[in-house]
Scaffold this motif. Structure first.
Motif, PDB file in Angstrom:
ATOM      1  N   THR A 445       0.863  -1.190   0.000  1.00 19.18           N
ATOM      2  CA  THR A 445       0.000   0.000   0.000  1.00 19.18           C
ATOM      3  C   THR A 445       0.894   1.233   0.000  1.00 19.18           C
ATOM      4  OG1 THR A 445      -1.634  -1.198   1.311  1.00 19.18           O
ATOM      5  CG2 THR A 445      -1.878   1.194   1.163  1.00 19.18           C
ATOM      6  N   ASP A 446       0.687   2.146  -0.999  1.00 24.29           N
ATOM      7  CA  ASP A 446       1.526   3.350  -1.065  1.00 24.29           C
ATOM      8  C   ASP A 446       1.078   4.373  -0.035  1.00 24.29           C
ATOM      9  OD1 ASP A 446      -0.833   4.239  -2.147  1.00 24.29           O
ATOM     10  OD2 ASP A 446      -0.066   4.448  -4.174  1.00 24.29           O
ATOM     11  N   THR A 447       1.986   5.249   0.335  1.00 24.74           N
ATOM     12  CA  THR A 447       1.727   6.282   1.341  1.00 24.74           C
ATOM     13  C   THR A 447       2.317   7.603   0.876  1.00 24.74           C
ATOM     14  OG1 THR A 447       3.787   5.800   2.512  1.00 24.74           O
ATOM     15  CG2 THR A 447       1.828   4.584   3.213  1.00 24.74           C
ATOM     16  N   ARG A 448       1.706   8.694   1.282  1.00 21.25           N
ATOM     17  CA  ARG A 448       2.196  10.049   1.041  1.00 21.25           C
ATOM     18  C   ARG A 448       2.421  10.327  -0.436  1.00 21.25           C
ATOM     19  NH1 ARG A 448       7.115  10.727   2.904  1.00 21.25           N
ATOM     20  NH2 ARG A 448       7.576   8.503   3.196  1.00 21.25           N
ATOM     21  N   ASN A 449       1.554   9.809  -1.302  1.00 20.33           N
ATOM     22  CA  ASN A 449       1.687  10.033  -2.732  1.00 20.33           C
ATOM     23  C   ASN A 449       0.601  10.913  -3.304  1.00 20.33           C
ATOM     24  OD1 ASN A 449       2.695   6.627  -2.873  1.00 20.33           O
ATOM     25  ND2 ASN A 449       4.043   8.389  -3.011  1.00 20.33           N
ATOM     26  N   ASP A 450      -0.267  11.456  -2.473  1.00 21.66           N
ATOM     27  CA  ASP A 450      -1.343  12.290  -2.963  1.00 21.66           C
ATOM     28  C   ASP A 450      -1.626  13.365  -1.913  1.00 21.66           C
ATOM     29  OD1 ASP A 450      -3.667  11.862  -5.314  1.00 21.66           O
ATOM     30  OD2 ASP A 450      -4.265  13.135  -3.632  1.00 21.66           O
ATOM     31  N   LEU A 451      -2.149  14.502  -2.430  1.00 19.16           N
ATOM     32  CA  LEU A 451      -2.500  15.581  -1.509  1.00 19.16           C
ATOM     33  C   LEU A 451      -3.607  15.141  -0.571  1.00 19.16           C
ATOM     34  CD1 LEU A 451      -1.635  18.518  -1.015  1.00 19.16           C
ATOM     35  CD2 LEU A 451      -3.523  19.247  -2.473  1.00 19.16           C
ATOM     36  N   ASP A 452      -4.461  14.242  -1.026  1.00 21.28           N
ATOM     37  CA  ASP A 452      -5.516  13.680  -0.188  1.00 21.28           C
ATOM     38  C   ASP A 452      -5.018  12.358   0.382  1.00 21.28           C
ATOM     39  OD1 ASP A 452      -7.785  12.831   1.043  1.00 21.28           O
ATOM     40  OD2 ASP A 452      -9.026  12.701  -0.764  1.00 21.28           O
ATOM     41  N   PRO A 453      -4.798  12.253   1.705  1.00 18.70           N
ATOM     42  CA  PRO A 453      -4.263  10.994   2.272  1.00 18.70           C
ATOM     43  C   PRO A 453      -5.158   9.795   2.050  1.00 18.70           C
ATOM     44  CG  PRO A 453      -4.119  12.813   3.852  1.00 18.70           C
ATOM     45  CD  PRO A 453      -4.989  13.284   2.725  1.00 18.70           C
ATOM     46  N   ALA A 454      -6.441  10.020   1.809  1.00 14.93           N
ATOM     47  CA  ALA A 454      -7.356   8.893   1.631  1.00 14.93           C
ATOM     48  C   ALA A 454      -7.175   8.208   0.274  1.00 14.93           C
ATOM     49  CB  ALA A 454      -8.794   9.356   1.802  1.00 14.93           C
ATOM     50  N   LYS A 455      -6.547   8.903  -0.683  1.00 18.96           N
ATOM     51  CA  LYS A 455      -6.373   8.330  -2.017  1.00 18.96           C
ATOM     52  C   LYS A 455      -5.095   7.502  -2.030  1.00 18.96           C
ATOM     53  CE  LYS A 455      -8.856  11.989  -4.463  1.00 18.96           C
ATOM     54  NZ  LYS A 455      -8.781  13.043  -5.498  1.00 18.96           N
ATOM     55  N   ARG A 456      -5.256   6.194  -1.776  1.00 16.62           N
ATOM     56  CA  ARG A 456      -4.128   5.276  -1.734  1.00 16.62           C
ATOM     57  C   ARG A 456      -4.384   4.108  -2.685  1.00 16.62           C
ATOM     58  NH1 ARG A 456      -2.723   4.147   4.497  1.00 16.62           N
ATOM     59  NH2 ARG A 456      -0.848   3.322   3.478  1.00 16.62           N
ATOM     60  N   ARG A 457      -3.300   3.535  -3.167  1.00 24.00           N
ATOM     61  CA  ARG A 457      -3.394   2.376  -4.058  1.00 24.00           C
ATOM     62  C   ARG A 457      -2.664   1.211  -3.412  1.00 24.00           C
ATOM     63  NH1 ARG A 457      -4.172   3.549  -9.807  1.00 24.00           N
ATOM     64  NH2 ARG A 457      -4.653   5.772 -10.097  1.00 24.00           N
ATOM     65  N   SER A 458      -3.131  -0.011  -3.694  1.00 20.21           N
ATOM     66  CA  SER A 458      -2.525  -1.203  -3.103  1.00 20.21           C
ATOM     67  C   SER A 458      -2.496  -2.329  -4.133  1.00 20.21           C
ATOM     68  CB  SER A 458      -3.288  -1.641  -1.861  1.00 20.21           C
ATOM     69  OG  SER A 458      -4.635  -1.967  -2.188  1.00 20.21           O
ATOM     70  N   ARG A 459      -1.669  -3.330  -3.825  1.00 20.41           N
ATOM     71  CA  ARG A 459      -1.557  -4.510  -4.695  1.00 20.41           C
ATOM     72  C   ARG A 459      -1.136  -5.702  -3.840  1.00 20.41           C
ATOM     73  NH1 ARG A 459       1.075  -4.342 -10.505  1.00 20.41           N
ATOM     74  NH2 ARG A 459      -1.024  -3.511 -10.797  1.00 20.41           N
ATOM     75  N   LEU A 460      -1.659  -6.893  -4.200  1.00 21.28           N
ATOM     76  CA  LEU A 460      -1.326  -8.135  -3.513  1.00 21.28           C
ATOM     77  C   LEU A 460      -0.233  -8.859  -4.275  1.00 21.28           C
ATOM     78  CD1 LEU A 460      -4.908  -9.406  -2.558  1.00 21.28           C
ATOM     79  CD2 LEU A 460      -3.286  -8.135  -1.135  1.00 21.28           C
ATOM     80  N   CYS A 461       0.788  -9.299  -3.535  1.00 20.46           N
ATOM     81  CA  CYS A 461       1.924  -9.998  -4.135  1.00 20.46           C
ATOM     82  C   CYS A 461       2.063 -11.370  -3.480  1.00 20.46           C
ATOM     83  CB  CYS A 461       3.223  -9.209  -3.949  1.00 20.46           C
ATOM     84  SG  CYS A 461       3.159  -7.525  -4.621  1.00 20.46           S
ATOM     85  N   ASP A 462       2.387 -12.383  -4.283  1.00 22.38           N
ATOM     86  CA  ASP A 462       2.602 -13.739  -3.789  1.00 22.38           C
ATOM     87  C   ASP A 462       4.074 -13.932  -3.467  1.00 22.38           C
ATOM     88  OD1 ASP A 462      -0.057 -14.380  -4.064  1.00 22.38           O
ATOM     89  OD2 ASP A 462       0.180 -15.044  -6.141  1.00 22.38           O
ATOM     90  N   VAL A 463       4.345 -14.451  -2.256  1.00 23.19           N
ATOM     91  CA  VAL A 463       5.704 -14.704  -1.796  1.00 23.19           C
ATOM     92  C   VAL A 463       5.793 -16.174  -1.384  1.00 23.19           C
ATOM     93  CG1 VAL A 463       7.482 -14.107  -0.118  1.00 23.19           C
ATOM     94  CG2 VAL A 463       5.984 -12.319  -1.033  1.00 23.19           C
ATOM     95  N   ALA A 464       6.819 -16.861  -1.854  1.00 20.75           N
ATOM     96  CA  ALA A 464       7.027 -18.274  -1.530  1.00 20.75           C
ATOM     97  C   ALA A 464       8.203 -18.402  -0.570  1.00 20.75           C
ATOM     98  CB  ALA A 464       7.277 -19.086  -2.796  1.00 20.75           C
ATOM     99  N   VAL A 465       7.998 -19.171   0.535  1.00 17.14           N
ATOM    100  CA  VAL A 465       9.043 -19.445   1.510  1.00 17.14           C
ATOM    101  C   VAL A 465       9.234 -20.956   1.559  1.00 17.14           C
ATOM    102  CG1 VAL A 465       9.795 -19.217   3.893  1.00 17.14           C
ATOM    103  CG2 VAL A 465       8.433 -17.392   2.829  1.00 17.14           C
TER     104      VAL A 465
END
Length: 632
Positions: A445-465
């Motif tokens: 989830t990105d942070t501090r990328n818009d003048l409006d803090p509520a406007k955030r973008r996110s993405r799900l990533c698969d990690v294998a252990v």
């Protein structure tokens, strides 16, 4: 003295006039040149030349730019026999007399019969001009003849000096300093020079004779002046033209234009499209209500490349990119100055400071790393690092992300992730037999990328252990484990005895070697896997039994192997007893078995956690029981 060349024949019908050019030069004086005209006539009667005496008369064509008093025509006579000379001659016969019957012509007739151009030259401003001359000739005997000459003046092919504007008005601002150029005049023609004819006093202005630049001679005040300027051909002064300049020294209103707003501060998002209008100035000129104002943008190159002026409107010229290091270096702000200029002299202008702040817009969605596969040992302790998920985000500040795992930590997910760094750590027991790999879902989830803090973008990533089964640490294997060696001691240096051949497990592990016993007097030394004997004054042969310990990684417990070395050392010179009997002794080799056993117990991490929690619960229960007994 001019004489007729011997054998020469004169024929008046063929050639009736000869022109001789005479030059005379004296020391220290200039050369003098004169022309002598020789006329050939026939008979004793006075006759004029046929073309001249004909009814139509003779015709001469000349150009209008001919020099003043240039000879244009010579009247020729034809007496019967003899030679008559038209010129200045001394001691000869009296020349005939030439008289001009009509006097309404600017041409001149000399007493020698030469027709000369006007003293001031011809008027070049006119087209073809025609002059008719009626000439009468009389000799000393009273004989006479007459004829006519028509002089055709043709326009000169050379361009004459001409002003394109015969009159022009010039306005000069009040306060113009000395020698400042107020205007320039220009005339067409060859070798053009300029001069001011009037006024001669007071001389407020001067002119460059070659360029035609007119300059002031003093600081000008409000006034009016009329200048009469002449342009002329320097080689032909008669070729000239004039123009009139009406010079007005006008008082000027020096007040600069006024603009609203006087300072422009604006804030725009980075996604604003080129061509958008940011500011519209409302400017007025106090000196002229309907005057034209000019708008220009001044400042750093970055500001001038991203913005432009369209009249009074400030517009975006190029895309405003917030997500760059260049924009960050400028503080995401553009500074410039709008210069509003009014016409006239001196120029008047107003400066409007400009500040444009670019605000961020969350444009990009976080991106997952290309390879998110990690390997961790099954025996990894609590809090051990597994790996770091390096997500990326194109919005500034770059890669400003928060990390989280989908689902709560537990037996099925014994891992946690750092919110800010994306580092995955072990927080639960791992069992290779039960589960060999884990599939984690990490949310970026990105942070501090818009003048409006509520406007955030996110993405799900698969990690294998993937879990890695530990490799058991075994004792090194040496070949052979027991060695019997025999050396002859040398004085003054150390000598190698043997090199141990050992192999650790797993392969490639670095082995360590140490003498565990039998080296109490320090006659041997180990350097790596090589054993050296330190030379000494050994009086007689001696046998040493050394125990060398070999181990691998410094773990607990330490798995090691002991190698037994039996070294027979013989001195360099040993006396041999006188005996003829040779006795052979065979050393009985007995196997030497050394066993080291270290007992240790390493409970797994989950057992330590359970034991800790059980102990805490037991202490709490004992505390409660003691409290209840005390209360009773």
């Amino acid at each position: 003295q001019v004489t007729l060349r011997a054998g020469a024949e004169l024929d008046a019908h063929r050639v009736n006039q000869y022109t001789l050019t005479l030059r005379a030069t004296c020391p220290s004086e200039e050369e003098v040149e004169e022309r002598l005209f020789v006329r050939v006539t026939m008979g004793q009667a006075l006759r004029c030349d046929a073309p001249f005496a004909s009814a139509e008369g003779d015709v001469v064509w000349v150009l209008a730019d001919v020099a003043p008093r240039t000879p244009l025509y010579a009247v020729l006579l034809q007496p019967l026999g003899g030679l008559t000379v038209s010129g200045v001659c001394r001691g000869g016969p009296q020349p005939p007399q030439f008289r001009l019957r009509n006097h309404n012509t600017p041409l001149t007739l000399t007493r020698h019969g030469l027709v000369l151009a006007p003293a001031s030259g011809f008027d070049r401003s006119k087209d073809t001009q025609t002059f008719r001359l009626e000439i009468e000739v009389m000799d000393r005997h009273g004989h006479n003849c007459s004829g006519t000459v028509r002089v055709e003046v043709l326009p000169s092919p050379r361009p004459r000096v001409t002003f394109l504007e015969p009159q022009r008005a010039v306005t000069v601002p009040e306060g113009t300093g000395p020698l400042e150029v107020i205007t320039q005049v220009h005339a067409s023609g060859d070798n053009v020079h300029y001069a001011i004819l009037a006024p001669t006093a007071p001389a407020l202005f001067t002119i460059d004779e070659v360029r035609g630049n007119i300059r002031s001679t003093r600081r000008l005040e409000v006034a009016h002046a009329h200048l009469l300027v002449r342009a002329y051909n320097a080689l032909h002064p008669a070729d000239h033209d004039t123009t009139t300049l009406n010079v007005t020294v006008q008082g000027m209103d020096r007040r600069a234009p006024s603009c609203i707003p006087a300072i422009s501060v604006s804030q725009v998002p980075e996604t604003v499209s080129p061509g958008s209008t940011l500011v519209t100035l409302r400017c007025t000129d106090p000196a002229s209500a309907g005057g034209n104002l000019h708008y220009a943008l001044e400042g750093p190159l970055a500001s001038r490349s991203h913005f432009r002026m369209e009249g009074p409107q400030l517009q975006v010229n190029a895309t405003l990119d917030y997500d760059s290091e260049a924009a960050a270096a400028m503080g995401f702000q553009f500074t410039a100055t709008i210069v509003v200029s009014a016409g006239g002299q001196p120029p008047r202008s107003t400066h409007v400071p400009l500040l444009v702040t670019v605000t961020p817009v969350n444009e990009f969605t976080p991106a997952c790393p290309n390879d998110a596969t990690f390997t961790v040992p099954e025996t990894a302790a609590f809090g051990s690092a597994v790996g770091r998920v390096a997500g990326t985000d194109g919005d500034y500040p770059l890669n400003s992300l928060e990390y989280s795992l989908e689902g709560d930590p537990g037996p099925t997910q014994p891992f946690s992730i750092d919110t800010h760094t994306g580092e995955i750590r072990v927080v639960g027991p791992l069992d290779f037999q039960r589960q060999k790999s884990y599939r984690l879902t990490v949310q970026l989830t990105d942070t501090r990328n818009d003048l409006d803090p509520a406007k955030r973008r996110s993405r799900l990533c698969d990690v294998a252990v993937r879990l890695q089964q530990p490799v058991l640490d075994q004792a090194p294997v040496c070949t052979p484990e027991v060695q019997e060696l025999q050396i002859t001691a040398r004085l003054g240096s150390r000598q190698p005895v043997t090199r141990l051949a050992c192999q650790g497990s797993p392969d490639g592990v670095t082995l360590s070697y140490a003498i565990a016993g039998g080296n109490e007097d320090g006659r041997f030394r180990l350097e790596g896997n090589t054993l050296f004997y330190l030379s000494d004054d050994l009086p007689e042969p001696c046998t040493f039994v050394l125990l060398v310990e070999v181990w691998g990684s410094p773990g607990v417990p330490r798995h090691s192997t002991v190698v037994a070395l039996v070294v027979h050392v013989t001195p360099r010179s040993t006396p041999v007893p006188p005996s003829t009997t040779t006795r052979r002794t065979t050393l009985q080799k007995e196997p030497l078995i050394i066993t080291l056993t270290e007992v240790s117990w390493h409970p797994p991490a989950w057992f330590v956690a359970v034991l800790t929690i059980s102990g805490a619960l037991l202490l709490a229960a004992l505390g409660c029981v003691a409290r209840s007994l005390l209360c009773r």
